[in-house]
Write a protein that holds these residues in place. Structure first.
Motif, PDB file in Angstrom:
ATOM      1  N   THR A  87      19.937   0.138  23.950  1.00 48.77           N
ATOM      2  CA  THR A  87      20.034   1.592  23.775  1.00 48.77           C
ATOM      3  C   THR A  87      21.053   2.211  24.722  1.00 48.77           C
ATOM      4  O   THR A  87      21.186   3.437  24.767  1.00 48.77           O
ATOM      5  CB  THR A  87      18.677   2.251  24.046  1.00 48.77           C
ATOM      6  OG1 THR A  87      18.260   1.867  25.382  1.00 48.77           O
ATOM      7  CG2 THR A  87      17.639   1.814  23.049  1.00 48.77           C
ATOM      8  N   THR A 124      32.046   3.814  19.264  1.00 45.18           N
ATOM      9  CA  THR A 124      31.301   4.940  18.724  1.00 45.18           C
ATOM     10  C   THR A 124      32.110   6.231  18.732  1.00 45.18           C
ATOM     11  O   THR A 124      32.084   7.002  17.780  1.00 45.18           O
ATOM     12  CB  THR A 124      30.017   5.146  19.550  1.00 45.18           C
ATOM     13  OG1 THR A 124      29.327   3.899  19.601  1.00 45.18           O
ATOM     14  CG2 THR A 124      29.128   6.188  18.918  1.00 45.18           C
ATOM     15  N   ASN A 184      29.031   1.102  22.236  1.00 48.45           N
ATOM     16  CA  ASN A 184      27.598   0.850  22.219  1.00 48.45           C
ATOM     17  C   ASN A 184      27.308  -0.535  21.658  1.00 48.45           C
ATOM     18  O   ASN A 184      28.146  -1.133  20.980  1.00 48.45           O
ATOM     19  CB  ASN A 184      26.881   1.914  21.366  1.00 48.45           C
ATOM     20  CG  ASN A 184      26.932   3.278  22.021  1.00 48.45           C
ATOM     21  OD1 ASN A 184      27.824   4.078  21.751  1.00 48.45           O
ATOM     22  ND2 ASN A 184      25.973   3.538  22.891  1.00 48.45           N
ATOM     23  N   THR A 205      24.380  -0.933  19.824  1.00 48.98           N
ATOM     24  CA  THR A 205      23.736  -0.645  18.543  1.00 48.98           C
ATOM     25  C   THR A 205      24.010   0.812  18.169  1.00 48.98           C
ATOM     26  O   THR A 205      24.486   1.598  18.990  1.00 48.98           O
ATOM     27  CB  THR A 205      22.204  -0.819  18.620  1.00 48.98           C
ATOM     28  OG1 THR A 205      21.669   0.243  19.427  1.00 48.98           O
ATOM     29  CG2 THR A 205      21.832  -2.153  19.234  1.00 48.98           C
ATOM     30  N   ARG A 206      23.676   1.156  16.937  1.00 43.92           N
ATOM     31  CA  ARG A 206      23.877   2.529  16.497  1.00 43.92           C
ATOM     32  C   ARG A 206      22.816   3.470  17.049  1.00 43.92           C
ATOM     33  O   ARG A 206      22.944   4.688  16.961  1.00 43.92           O
ATOM     34  CB  ARG A 206      23.851   2.599  14.966  1.00 43.92           C
ATOM     35  CG  ARG A 206      25.068   1.954  14.327  1.00 43.92           C
ATOM     36  CD  ARG A 206      25.061   2.178  12.847  1.00 43.92           C
ATOM     37  NE  ARG A 206      24.975   3.605  12.512  1.00 43.92           N
ATOM     38  CZ  ARG A 206      24.958   4.077  11.275  1.00 43.92           C
ATOM     39  NH1 ARG A 206      25.040   3.251  10.269  1.00 43.92           N
ATOM     40  NH2 ARG A 206      24.868   5.378  11.044  1.00 43.92           N
ATOM     41  N   HIS A 207      21.757   2.888  17.575  1.00 38.68           N
ATOM     42  CA  HIS A 207      20.658   3.738  18.026  1.00 38.68           C
ATOM     43  C   HIS A 207      20.587   3.730  19.543  1.00 38.68           C
ATOM     44  O   HIS A 207      19.800   3.020  20.149  1.00 38.68           O
ATOM     45  CB  HIS A 207      19.348   3.281  17.396  1.00 38.68           C
ATOM     46  CG  HIS A 207      19.413   3.290  15.905  1.00 38.68           C
ATOM     47  ND1 HIS A 207      19.391   4.462  15.176  1.00 38.68           N
ATOM     48  CD2 HIS A 207      19.563   2.284  15.017  1.00 38.68           C
ATOM     49  CE1 HIS A 207      19.501   4.165  13.894  1.00 38.68           C
ATOM     50  NE2 HIS A 207      19.607   2.848  13.771  1.00 38.68           N
ATOM     51  N   LYS A 247      20.575   5.944  23.312  1.00 35.15           N
ATOM     52  CA  LYS A 247      19.976   7.139  23.894  1.00 35.15           C
ATOM     53  C   LYS A 247      21.035   8.218  24.108  1.00 35.15           C
ATOM     54  O   LYS A 247      22.117   7.932  24.616  1.00 35.15           O
ATOM     55  CB  LYS A 247      19.356   6.772  25.246  1.00 35.15           C
ATOM     56  CG  LYS A 247      18.718   7.932  25.967  1.00 35.15           C
ATOM     57  CD  LYS A 247      18.399   7.601  27.417  1.00 35.15           C
ATOM     58  CE  LYS A 247      17.286   6.584  27.526  1.00 35.15           C
ATOM     59  NZ  LYS A 247      16.735   6.537  28.923  1.00 35.15           N
ATOM     60  N   GLY A 254      28.553   5.371  11.944  1.00 35.98           N
ATOM     61  CA  GLY A 254      28.330   5.513  13.369  1.00 35.98           C
ATOM     62  C   GLY A 254      29.472   5.088  14.259  1.00 35.98           C
ATOM     63  O   GLY A 254      29.378   5.159  15.473  1.00 35.98           O
ATOM     64  N   PRO A 311      22.702  13.599  15.385  1.00 36.34           N
ATOM     65  CA  PRO A 311      21.818  13.086  16.436  1.00 36.34           C
ATOM     66  C   PRO A 311      22.561  12.362  17.551  1.00 36.34           C
ATOM     67  O   PRO A 311      22.129  12.408  18.697  1.00 36.34           O
ATOM     68  CB  PRO A 311      20.878  12.137  15.684  1.00 36.34           C
ATOM     69  CG  PRO A 311      21.540  11.870  14.384  1.00 36.34           C
ATOM     70  CD  PRO A 311      22.356  13.073  14.064  1.00 36.34           C
ATOM     71  N   ASN A 312      23.634  11.684  17.245  1.00 35.85           N
ATOM     72  CA  ASN A 312      24.290  10.941  18.322  1.00 35.85           C
ATOM     73  C   ASN A 312      25.801  11.126  18.327  1.00 35.85           C
ATOM     74  O   ASN A 312      26.552  10.197  18.605  1.00 35.85           O
ATOM     75  CB  ASN A 312      23.933   9.454  18.269  1.00 35.85           C
ATOM     76  CG  ASN A 312      24.150   8.889  16.879  1.00 35.85           C
ATOM     77  OD1 ASN A 312      24.810   9.513  16.054  1.00 35.85           O
ATOM     78  ND2 ASN A 312      23.620   7.708  16.641  1.00 35.85           N
TER      79      ASN A 312
END
Lengths: 290, 290
Positions: free
Chosen positions: A68, A103, A133, A135-137, A139, B82, B119-120
């Motif tokens: 994250t 990203t 990053n 991952t795409r998810h 924080k 993303g 969101p990101n």
DNA sequence: AGCTCTTATGAATCATTGA
DNA sequence: GTCAATGATTCATAAGAGC
């Protein structure tokens, strides 16, 4: 309150990090030595060798970063023989091959960039802040950077001095910040991917690679209190000092011994500054004031 | 006064330009169709195919541009899944291989960028304006784009006192000597490579690729009156309209017929000519235009 | 406090000279 | 010739001093 640790480690990050476990860090934010012709500066390496030099290090970054987590790379290619060098572009492509997601690319607009004049080039007033990053998810605390001025503005909303308006405008550049009064009771604005920060021009003897506001902004955005930040090219220790002030654990790695000394002083003063609630500049000159 | 010509030509620039001689244009400034946006209208230009699609066209640009000319490419990669797509980076590398010099990358900071929230990811407030040249010795009128100086100079120039010439000591450090003589009689400073322009919020039905201020700035900087400007993806005709207003000849090429109509309206009647690709013969769409 | 004025200085770039 | 070192150019910002 839990204790916040700030470590400065002397060594080459590729070696130092090899002894760390996987998935340790929430954020890596750094400004590595730029490629440079001059061999006698900071480990100066040729632009052509830069990617090759960087990849073993970023491989470690990829390993020690949490899934994250986020990696922020502040870098800018120099002009050479009338052209911009392409090593940064090649580095981005190589990092993607290594497994990173590219990203975002933030622009750091240096409001007070270096002076100079040349027949067919203007002054360079921006640097890249590349976001990678795993991952795409990841924080991202968008709300944490919604108020550009932080507590400072709330404390000053009553006085509404001229400087308040100026500083607000220079931070947001959004066109609606003409008067800070408009800001009161208004829904807060999210920033964009363009950061307007001046470089620090203090009377210090050594120069920080980036102004404190830069790591501060990314630490706010990508970490919570108690998280852990890594700067593998920490230089004079800016990142660790800022992290500590913001109550994030930090590890800074620096290959040059003389910088390590400075970095440690910076942390000590920063620690003291926790009680001060003062600005960045107060901390810089802390030894003079106390 | 010599007449200024503005031509809008309907066709694909790779074909249209093949009929032009070498070294015709002083400036090429354009904002090509983005890879992922008008996919359906431009024949399925996926990002992966973008470089391949672009190169035959830029080969023509390289041929028709004067050795002292400049090619400005306004472009920005969109986020997809993303990530930022890398086709622009690859394009820069490919253009260098094709023989272009990558002289500079200007940043267009869009002060009023498109609103939105994700969101990101923050709002994208900048685009690249890539500068390419055929040689290192290109035309550049720096004085034409000078901007008002900061306030400090006004106060400074009155006093002209003391050690304004000091710091010339210039022994240690690469500190500048400040020679105040250079400022006497000056009210303007040179700009940087960061452009602060708002996007235009016009009521027109078509979406303008860039605001008039953008081509205007580059036309000022890289051409003189009477020079000739090319926009190979002229869209609604912004570049030609600006060029004409600034007394530069211009050629705009557009593949979509409906855009050609709009472009025609933008240019004063009698000063433009609209041609069909492949010659001046009356063709199917000719009746629409004349 | 709140102004103004003064001063220091920064991840720069290019042409020229020297080894 | 190739490469490294030197000299020349210049503007926004903030700290500090003075009123």
């Amino acid at each position: 309150m839990r204790e916040i640790k700030a470590e400065i480690i002397h060594g080459d990050c590729v070696n130092v990090l090899s002894e760390y476990s996987d998935n340790m860090f929430d954020l890596i934010v750094t400004s590595p030595p730029y490629a440079d012709k001059r061999k006698n500066t900071y480990g100066g390496m040729a632009p052509d060798k830069y990617v090759e030099w960087f990849l073993p290090r970023s491989e470690q970054f990829l390993r020690v970063l949490k899934p994250t987590g986020t990696f922020i790379l502040n870098i800018k290619e120099k002009a050479e023989n009338g052209e911009r060098h392409t090593f940064v572009l090649e580095l981005i492509l190589a990092l993607r091959k290594q497994g990173w997601l590219w990203t975002e690319e933030f622009i750091w607009h240096k409001k007070n960039c270096y002076p100079g004049k040349w027949p067919n080039r203007f002054r360079d007033a921006w640097e890249r802040c590349l976001q990678f990053n795993k991952t795409r998810h990841f924080k991202m605390n968008q709300k944490a950077v919604m108020v550009p001025m932080g507590d400072w503005a709330n404390a000053r909303l009553k006085s509404l001095g001229k400087n308040d308006v100026v500083r607000f405008d220079s931070q947001v550049r959004s066109g609606f910040g003409k008067n800070i009064a408009n800001w009161v009771g208004r829904e807060k604005a999210y920033p964009t991917n363009v950061l307007h920060l001046a470089t620090e021009c203090s009377n210090k003897e050594h120069s920080a690679a980036f102004p404190e506001a830069l790591p501060e902004w990314f630490i706010k955005l990508f970490t919570d209190e108690g998280d852990t930040v890594l700067d593998p090219f920490v230089g004079s220790g800016t990142t660790c000092a800022v992290a500590q002030r913001m109550r994030r654990n930090s590890v800074g790695i620096e290959i040059l011994a003389e910088y390590c000394g400075l970095a440690k002083e910076d942390i000590a003063v920063g620690d003291y500054q926790l009680f001060e609630k003062g600005g960045r500049n107060a901390r810089r000159n802390g030894s003079k004031n106390h």
